[in-house]
Design an enzyme around this catalytic site. Structure first.
Site, mmCIF file in Angstrom:
data_model
loop_
_atom_site.group_PDB
_atom_site.id
_atom_site.type_symbol
_atom_site.label_atom_id
_atom_site.label_comp_id
_atom_site.label_asym_id
_atom_site.label_seq_id
_atom_site.Cartn_x
_atom_site.Cartn_y
_atom_site.Cartn_z
ATOM 1 C CD GLU A 290 -46.462 5.304 26.788
ATOM 2 O OE1 GLU A 290 -47.100 4.230 26.839
ATOM 3 O OE2 GLU A 290 -45.421 5.427 26.134
ATOM 4 C CB THR B 57 -40.628 -1.750 30.580
ATOM 5 O OG1 THR B 57 -41.152 -0.449 30.293
ATOM 6 C CG2 THR B 57 -40.214 -1.802 32.044
ATOM 7 N N GLY C 213 -48.112 -5.037 28.089
ATOM 8 C CA GLY C 213 -49.506 -5.486 28.179
ATOM 9 C C GLY C 213 -49.825 -6.468 27.067
#
Ligand SMILES: CCCCCCCCCC/C=C\CCCC(=O)SCCNC(=O)CCNC(=O)[C@H](O)C(C)(C)COP(=O)(O)OP(=O)(O)OC[C@H]1O[C@@H](n2cnc3c(N)ncnc32)[C@H](O)[C@@H]1OP(=O)(O)O
Ligand SMILES: Cc1cc2nc3c(=O)[nH]c(=O)nc-3n(C[C@H](O)[C@H](O)[C@H](O)COP(=O)(O)OP(=O)(O)OC[C@H]3O[C@@H](n4cnc5c(N)ncnc54)[C@H](O)[C@@H]3O)c2cc1C
Length: 536
Positions: free
Chosen positions: A304, A22, A61
């Protein structure tokens, strides 16, 4: 060869990685990602660049200060041709000093709704060179001279996302078991109000409205666990076929993984929120763990694959299946019911009757979508605009399809397992299947009235069935959440601890606040007192 190089180091934690796909400007539309990886045949390297601010990776993350490597998804350029997005494994920090490598800009994206421990970060590249073997070449390759060798199936690049979506369904089962355990145990301890003057305040778990709020979360945890197991088995089968070069079943897996991820995360987030609200003020305490749990589950509606986008992916598959089936071609097992052209049967208030009803709803909605799109296109609207104008209905068709899959799987798997269970346990699990099925029939009664022969008296009877089930399940509720066997350290909740000492735990946690370290906080002397004396 690449797996031999990277996997052992990742397994023994020499490599701490993350998945950097992303970007600030794109999360959904992967073909629009801007990070570039340009092959230099002279040095047999890729040059990574973030050409714009919106090209910066944003969200991964662990990226901010934890990861020293990441899988970067970038537009692959070779010999002047853009071959689309491909994955690269890239070291971003020195393995000894942990300093960002030259040409790498990395950092923390800032506070979020929850997930505060996820260390989500940003990442930008400035002519950052990586060796050719950084390109993960399982599917497509770039040879030393820069020749691009196409993957046999371009969508295999997206395979990681299918895997995680499959796992998320089981994750939601777990999160719902946590929320249900906390809220149901608290509801057994909490006494409130006096509906009968001459009797003590009852447990709030005896209020039928409280049961209505909570038992569906308990049943959904089991429904999603069972569906997650079925989906995992399907994933393993499809992945095995892919390994031998057969991609025929991948589209069905992608479609069912999309809608199940979307529906289970949306349900989990809303049911965890219901668990929080059913605990009154104490459910709003961080020490109850319910606000944190809500933050975790609601994030899954976005990561996701944003839920609407995924439901539209499934809708794309359902519309294609309808068009294929209408030409007499065979459909995948999960979509075969779409071609059931038999007359709408007399409604039956049974599990099989309701499951059949949801399949009728899904097929009816898909047919309505196809008709609307066809009508718009015939009127001169482009297919893309017709799709967009029909998209609210397409999402609803996807949801109905997903619900039909969950209902059928939950019922079939519990029926199969019941034979090996003790009669009392089998009875309780069947009650949860029954409750889950009737709950959703009542939630979607409008659709059933539109697409099946259900009548008013059937709906009244279903409502009564539902209320009877709440009563039957009540005596076993605490036992059912205890059966999740979640340790207090895992629950991390003042309201859900096994010993039920809620009030003592709430006070113990409150007294840990630094603000209670002294009877008069410094804010009195700095602000309140001067203000009260007119000095501020
Ligand atoms: C080890 C245990 C792990 C447990 C983990 C549990 C989770 C733990 C918590 C994790 C916390 C955070 C992690 C979050 C990580 C992320 O968020 S990673 C980033 C996720 N991003 C996305 O999901 C992006 C979503 N967008 C897309 O997938 C695509 O852009 C989209 C499909 C929406 C559109 O792509 P297009 O290329 O434009 O595709 P279309 O034109 O729509 O369709 C083209 C055809 O390709 C087929 N397709 C698409 N995707 C897939 C796929 N994944 N697999 C197979 N096939 C796919 C699609 O069906 C079309 O086929 P058709 O042309 O119809 O035949
Ligand atoms: C907690 C968390 C952790 C994350 N971890 C990672 C990670 O580790 N690695 C990573 O790469 N990413 C990660 N992400 C990013 C995540 O994958 C993206 O946020 C997600 O894919 C959604 O993309 P987006 O943010 O660009 O939303 P957008 O796609 O911009 O969505 C915004 C709105 O636009 C709508 N929309 C977009 N496209 C369409 C369409 N075609 N049709 C109809 N509506 C549309 C959506 O439905 C939504 O309502 C994480 C995100 C979160 C919240």
């Amino acid at each position: 060869e690449q797996q031999e190089k990277w996997v052992p180091r990742a397994v023994n934690m020499e490599i701490i990685g993350t998945y950097a796909q992303t970007e600030l400007g794109h999360g959904t539309f992967l073909r629009g990602l801007e990070t570039t990886a340009t092959y230099d045949p002279n040095t047999e390297e890729f040059v990574l660049n973030s050409p714009t601010l919106t090209a910066y990776k944003w969200w991964p993350g662990g990226l901010a200060h934890t990861a020293n490597h990441c899988v970067v998804v970038a537009q692959l350029h070779s010999k002047g041709v853009n071959h689309g997005v491909h994955p690269f494994i890239v070291q971003i920090r020195d393995e000894d000093t942990h300093m960002p490598l030259p040409g790498v800009k990395v950092g923390e994206i800032g506070p979020k709704l929850s997930f505060s421990t996820a260390n989500n970060g940003f990442l930008g590249f400035d002519n950052f060179r990586v060796p050719r073997d950084s390109m993960l070449m399982k599917n497509a390759q770039v040879l030393k001279d820069g020749t691009y060798v196409k993957s046999r199936l371009s969508k295999l690049t997206y395979g990681t996302m299918v895997f995680i979506r499959v796992m998320i369904v089981t994750d939601m089962a777990y999160y719902l078991s946590v929320g249900a355990t906390i809220a149901i145990r608290y509801s057994a301890v909490r006494h409130q109000s006096k509906p009968k003057e001459n009797e003590p305040e009852p447990q709030i778990l005896d209020y039928v409205t409280q049961q209505h709020k909570l038992f569906i979360a308990l049943a959904s945890s089991h429904a999603f666990r069972v569906t997650g197991q079925w989906l995992w088995t399907t994933f393993v089968r499809v992945n095995k076929a892919l390994t031998s070069g057969n991609a025929d079943t991948l589209p069905e897996l992608h479609a069912v993984a999309c809608c199940l991820k979307a529906v289970t995360t949306r349900d989990a987030a809303s049911m965890v929120e219901a668990c929080r609200m059913s605990c009154g003020g104490h459910g709003y305490m961080t020490s109850s763990y319910l606000p944190i749990l809500y933050g975790i589950t609601t994030a899954a509606c976005t990561y996701e694959g944003e839920n609407t986008v995924l439901l539209l992916q499934t809708a794309r598959s359902l519309v294609k299946a309808w068009q294929k089936g209408s030409k007499g071609k065979p459909l995948s097992p999960t979509e075969a019911y779409l071609m059931d052209k038999s007359p709408v049967p007399k409604w039956e208030n049974t599990l099989d009757g309701i499951i059949a009803g949801f399949r009728r709803v899904s097929a009816g909605k898909v047919q309505d979508c196809v008709s609307k799109i066809d009508k718009l296109v015939k009127m001169g609207t482009s297919y893309e605009d017709a799709w967009n104008q029909t998209s609210v209905r397409l999402v609803a068709a996807s949801e109905a399809h997903s619900r039909a899959v969950i209902l059928a799987t939950f019922r079939a798997e519990v029926s199969r397992a019941a034979a090996a269970l003790s009669p009392p346990l089998a009875r309780v699990l069947h009650q949860l299947v029954h409750l889950y099925t009737v709950y959703w029939a009542l939630e979607r009664v409008g659709d059933l009235l539109l697409y099946t022969s259900i009548a008013e008296r059937d709906v009244q009877e279903l409502q009564q069935q539902y209320e009877d089930l709440l009563q039957k399940i009540r005596p076993n509720t605490v036992g059912l959440v205890d059966a999740f066997d979640l340790r207090d350290e895992i629950l991390n909740s003042t309201l859900g601890a096994y010993d039920g000492r809620v009030y003592e735990r709430l006070m113990e946690e409150a007294l840990k606040s630094p603000l209670n370290a002294e009877p008069v906080n410094q804010s009195f002397h700095k602000y309140l007192k001067p203000f009260m004396q007119g000095k501020l």
